[in-house]
Design a protein around this motif. Structure first.
Motif, PDB file in Angstrom:
ATOM      1  N   TRP A   1       6.507 -35.839   4.030  1.00 51.52           N
ATOM      2  CA  TRP A   1       5.106 -35.556   4.324  1.00 51.52           C
ATOM      3  C   TRP A   1       4.453 -34.843   3.140  1.00 51.52           C
ATOM      4  CZ3 TRP A   1       3.423 -30.357   5.595  1.00 51.52           C
ATOM      5  CH2 TRP A   1       2.058 -30.261   5.814  1.00 51.52           C
TER       6      TRP A   1
ATOM      7  N   THR B   1      -1.182 -38.579  -2.565  1.00 54.49           N
ATOM      8  CA  THR B   1      -2.465 -39.131  -2.124  1.00 54.49           C
ATOM      9  C   THR B   1      -3.557 -38.075  -2.009  1.00 54.49           C
ATOM     10  OG1 THR B   1      -1.983 -38.840   0.239  1.00 54.49           O
ATOM     11  CG2 THR B   1      -1.289 -40.923  -0.778  1.00 54.49           C
TER      12      THR B   1
ATOM     13  N   MET C   1       3.021 -38.973   9.077  1.00 58.78           N
ATOM     14  CA  MET C   1       4.236 -38.391   8.491  1.00 58.78           C
ATOM     15  C   MET C   1       4.404 -36.945   8.952  1.00 58.78           C
ATOM     16  SD  MET C   1       4.258 -40.052   4.739  1.00 58.78           S
ATOM     17  CE  MET C   1       6.021 -40.143   4.531  1.00 58.78           C
ATOM     18  N   ARG C   2       3.309 -36.227   9.044  1.00 58.85           N
ATOM     19  CA  ARG C   2       3.358 -34.846   9.547  1.00 58.85           C
ATOM     20  C   ARG C   2       3.851 -34.858  10.995  1.00 58.85           C
ATOM     21  NH1 ARG C   2       3.518 -29.282   8.727  1.00 58.85           N
ATOM     22  NH2 ARG C   2       2.308 -28.229  10.302  1.00 58.85           N
TER      23      ARG C   2
ATOM     24  N   CYS D   1       3.798 -37.255   0.366  1.00 67.14           N
ATOM     25  CA  CYS D   1       2.601 -38.050   0.679  1.00 67.14           C
ATOM     26  C   CYS D   1       1.344 -37.256   0.321  1.00 67.14           C
ATOM     27  CB  CYS D   1       2.596 -38.439   2.155  1.00 67.14           C
ATOM     28  SG  CYS D   1       1.148 -39.376   2.676  1.00 67.14           S
TER      29      CYS D   1
ATOM     30  N   CYS E   1      -1.824 -38.958   5.776  1.00 64.57           N
ATOM     31  CA  CYS E   1      -0.426 -38.512   5.921  1.00 64.57           C
ATOM     32  C   CYS E   1      -0.160 -37.913   7.297  1.00 64.57           C
ATOM     33  CB  CYS E   1      -0.095 -37.494   4.832  1.00 64.57           C
ATOM     34  SG  CYS E   1      -0.268 -38.136   3.168  1.00 64.57           S
TER      35      CYS E   1
ATOM     36  N   GLU F   1      -4.976 -35.760   3.700  1.00 61.85           N
ATOM     37  CA  GLU F   1      -4.284 -35.216   4.877  1.00 61.85           C
ATOM     38  C   GLU F   1      -4.337 -36.168   6.059  1.00 61.85           C
ATOM     39  OE1 GLU F   1      -4.629 -31.192   6.081  1.00 61.85           O
ATOM     40  OE2 GLU F   1      -4.950 -30.484   4.039  1.00 61.85           O
TER      41      GLU F   1
END
Length: 100
Positions: free
Chosen positions: A54, A61, A70-71, A57, A67, A64
């Motif tokens: 995360w 990028t 992923m978080r 990412c 991503c 937020e």
């Protein structure tokens, strides 16, 4: 027997709007997909890896929202106390993982 009949009956059960909203939330709950790199029951390494993926990412990028999944994957597999500790360490600049 009565419980099974009420759960699996053909007749639709009337639900309140609040109950329908709660069912929608439950239907959309997802956890981290299985990762073949971490085959043992102990998922501590998987947790650490997901958290750092995360961060990678975010670093690559800067987005937020992009991503966010992923978080969520990291939070779903990691104990809350770990992710909160790592968030605090990141704020203090003492986190041992990726620097963002």
């Amino acid at each position: 027997m009565k419980l099974n009949k009420s759960i699996f009956s053909e007749a639709p059960v009337e639900l309140s709007d609040e109950q329908k909203a709660a069912i929608d939330v439950v239907k959309n709950v997802r956890t981290t997909p299985r990762d073949v790199r971490f085959t043992t029951q102990n998922q501590a390494n998987n947790c650490w890896n997901k958290y750092n993926e995360w961060l990678l990412c975010l670093k690559n990028t800067g987005d937020e929202d992009g991503c966010k999944n992923m978080r969520q994957n990291a939070l779903s597999i990691c104990p809350t106390i770990w992710s909160e500790k790592w968030d605090e360490e990141r704020e203090e600049g003492t986190f041992a993982g990726l620097k963002v």
